[in-house]
Design an enzyme around this catalytic site. Structure first.
Site, PDB file in Angstrom:
ATOM      1  N   ALA A  38      -5.961  -3.281   2.595  1.00 49.39           N
ATOM      2  CA  ALA A  38      -6.556  -4.236   3.633  1.00 49.39           C
ATOM      3  C   ALA A  38      -7.443  -3.620   4.940  1.00 49.39           C
ATOM      4  O   ALA A  38      -8.332  -4.084   5.185  1.00 49.39           O
ATOM      5  CB  ALA A  38      -5.627  -5.193   3.842  1.00 49.39           C
ATOM      6  N   THR A  42     -10.994  -5.094   6.739  1.00 45.72           N
ATOM      7  CA  THR A  42     -10.743  -5.830   8.120  1.00 45.72           C
ATOM      8  C   THR A  42     -12.016  -5.622   8.986  1.00 45.72           C
ATOM      9  O   THR A  42     -12.387  -6.487   9.500  1.00 45.72           O
ATOM     10  CB  THR A  42      -9.654  -5.224   8.835  1.00 45.72           C
ATOM     11  OG1 THR A  42      -9.645  -3.756   8.925  1.00 45.72           O
ATOM     12  CG2 THR A  42      -8.238  -6.050   8.074  1.00 45.72           C
ATOM     13  N   GLN A 117      -6.005  -2.123  -3.797  1.00 47.01           N
ATOM     14  CA  GLN A 117      -5.132  -3.148  -3.344  1.00 47.01           C
ATOM     15  C   GLN A 117      -5.692  -4.418  -3.302  1.00 47.01           C
ATOM     16  O   GLN A 117      -5.248  -5.368  -3.205  1.00 47.01           O
ATOM     17  CB  GLN A 117      -4.087  -2.698  -2.428  1.00 47.01           C
ATOM     18  CG  GLN A 117      -3.309  -1.707  -2.701  1.00 47.01           C
ATOM     19  CD  GLN A 117      -1.988  -1.253  -1.788  1.00 47.01           C
ATOM     20  OE1 GLN A 117      -2.507  -0.592  -0.696  1.00 47.01           O
ATOM     21  NE2 GLN A 117      -1.027  -1.996  -1.519  1.00 47.01           N
ATOM     22  N   HIS A 137      -4.697  -4.969  -7.797  1.00 47.86           N
ATOM     23  CA  HIS A 137      -4.096  -6.465  -7.698  1.00 47.86           C
ATOM     24  C   HIS A 137      -5.048  -7.512  -8.438  1.00 47.86           C
ATOM     25  O   HIS A 137      -5.183  -8.656  -7.853  1.00 47.86           O
ATOM     26  CB  HIS A 137      -3.621  -6.694  -6.118  1.00 47.86           C
ATOM     27  CG  HIS A 137      -2.528  -5.896  -5.598  1.00 47.86           C
ATOM     28  ND1 HIS A 137      -2.316  -5.831  -4.148  1.00 47.86           N
ATOM     29  CD2 HIS A 137      -1.566  -5.037  -6.328  1.00 47.86           C
ATOM     30  CE1 HIS A 137      -1.213  -4.870  -4.038  1.00 47.86           C
ATOM     31  NE2 HIS A 137      -0.906  -4.668  -5.433  1.00 47.86           N
ATOM     32  N   CYS A 145      -7.749 -18.182 -17.252  1.00 50.23           N
ATOM     33  CA  CYS A 145      -7.014 -19.140 -17.540  1.00 50.23           C
ATOM     34  C   CYS A 145      -5.718 -18.679 -18.135  1.00 50.23           C
ATOM     35  O   CYS A 145      -5.386 -17.712 -18.740  1.00 50.23           O
ATOM     36  CB  CYS A 145      -7.588 -20.000 -18.885  1.00 50.23           C
ATOM     37  SG  CYS A 145      -6.421 -21.044 -19.873  1.00 50.23           S
ATOM     38  N   CYS A 173      -9.244 -24.611 -23.449  1.00 48.46           N
ATOM     39  CA  CYS A 173      -7.937 -25.098 -23.775  1.00 48.46           C
ATOM     40  C   CYS A 173      -7.252 -26.018 -23.259  1.00 48.46           C
ATOM     41  O   CYS A 173      -6.265 -26.586 -23.069  1.00 48.46           O
ATOM     42  CB  CYS A 173      -7.052 -23.868 -24.139  1.00 48.46           C
ATOM     43  SG  CYS A 173      -6.431 -23.208 -22.669  1.00 48.46           S
ATOM     44  N   THR A 211      -3.786   1.105   4.192  1.00 45.48           N
ATOM     45  CA  THR A 211      -2.825   0.647   3.572  1.00 45.48           C
ATOM     46  C   THR A 211      -1.363   0.886   4.181  1.00 45.48           C
ATOM     47  O   THR A 211      -1.034   1.883   4.493  1.00 45.48           O
ATOM     48  CB  THR A 211      -2.596   0.946   2.058  1.00 45.48           C
ATOM     49  OG1 THR A 211      -1.429   0.453   1.452  1.00 45.48           O
ATOM     50  CG2 THR A 211      -2.792   2.660   1.800  1.00 45.48           C
ATOM     51  N   ASN A 236      -4.450   5.432   8.317  1.00 49.64           N
ATOM     52  CA  ASN A 236      -3.903   4.105   8.610  1.00 49.64           C
ATOM     53  C   ASN A 236      -3.499   3.837   9.953  1.00 49.64           C
ATOM     54  O   ASN A 236      -3.018   4.877  10.779  1.00 49.64           O
ATOM     55  CB  ASN A 236      -2.574   3.689   7.727  1.00 49.64           C
ATOM     56  CG  ASN A 236      -2.264   2.282   7.628  1.00 49.64           C
ATOM     57  OD1 ASN A 236      -3.187   1.285   7.167  1.00 49.64           O
ATOM     58  ND2 ASN A 236      -1.032   1.730   8.188  1.00 49.64           N
TER      59      ASN A 236
END
Length: 267
Positions: A38, A42, A117, A137, A145, A173, A211, A236
């Site tokens: 992330a 940011t 991620q 992710h 679906c 469906c 991360t 980081n």
């Protein structure tokens, strides 16, 4: 200007020697795998979840919206999630200089894989090749679906929400739709995870950028790099559980740090 001289001119501060060393590792590497979290997005206006100002830190109740079982059980929660999806910062966010620096790494022929991620799609929008990006992710930009696995663009489903469908079902469906981002209680795609692990062991340099390295199994990639003898670099803002295994750790904001590290790589 030679890359080494340009870098020494650009950096300042007590970690400038480390920046210069890591930059030389990148220039000497033939296969670099990067893991992003992330922290790289940011600066583009997309808040993280677990940081001091993260979404779940400020409102712990939002975590339930990412729980698969709660989502399946509660149509009112699904309606809330779809309203929230329309307001997600990813739709207006633009790639930043950190994202663009990773495009430079790819164009220089040194990027083996970009494992992320993040679900915002900003790496592809910046210019990284889809085939190089491994979305651990999943992605916010597609909807799946949960019954027939049919996928559609998220924008198409949000148009249905705007038209009055609070919890739009699959048109093929009738099943429950969910963005193709991995929720709590939902397993990662084994093929995607295997590709990420292969990219670590086949690299000669592994960079974890933005991360916290606390979410598994993504965090285990740093341990895999160390176990396999792949040089590990961690970028980081806060300490991570894997810092002691790293050849170098840097704390500067990625929007400034990544362009510095990749000086001399731009075509």
């Amino acid at each position: 200007m030679p890359a080494d001289v340009e870098l020494q001119t650009a950096v300042a501060g007590d970690d400038d020697a480390t920046i210069a060393e890591v930059s030389s590792w990148i220039r000497d590497a033939s296969a670099v795998t990067v893991l992003t979290g992330a922290g790289i997005s940011t600066e583009s206006g997309i808040p993280d979840f677990r940081g001091p100002q993260g979404l779940w830190t400020r409102d712990p109740g939002l975590r339930q919206m990412s729980d698969l079982q709660a989502y399946l059980a509660d149509p009112l929660l699904r309606a809330r999630v779809w309203r929230n999806r329309r307001e997600h910062a990813a739709w207006s966010a633009e790639p930043n200089e950190g994202h663009r620096a990773l495009v430079d790494l790819e164009r220089a022929g040194r990027l083996l894989a970009l494992v992320t991620q993040n679900i915002d799609g900003l790496h592809q929008r910046a210019g990284n090749c889809q085939q190089r990006v491994i979305e651990l992710h999943g992605t916010l930009r597609e909807v799946e679906c949960l019954s027939c696995r049919r996928r559609r663009p998220t924008a198409e489903i949000l148009d249905r929400v705007d038209a009055g469908e609070a919890d739009p079902p699959c048109t093929a469906c009738g099943g429950i739709l969910k963005t193709a981002a991995v929720s709590f209680g939902q397993a990662l795609d084994p093929a995607v995870l295997a590709a990420a692990r292969d990219a670590v062991v086949e690299a000669d340099l592994f960079v974890a950028a933005g991360t916290s390295l606390t979410v598994q199994p993504a965090a285990s990639l740093a341990g895999l790099a160390a176990d396999h003898g792949t040089r590990l670099v961690i970028l980081n803002a806060e300490p991570t559980p894997y810092d002691e295994l790293a050849g170098a750790v840097l704390r500067r904001p990625l929007v400034r740090l990544l362009p510095l590290l990749f000086l001399g790589l731009r075509p």
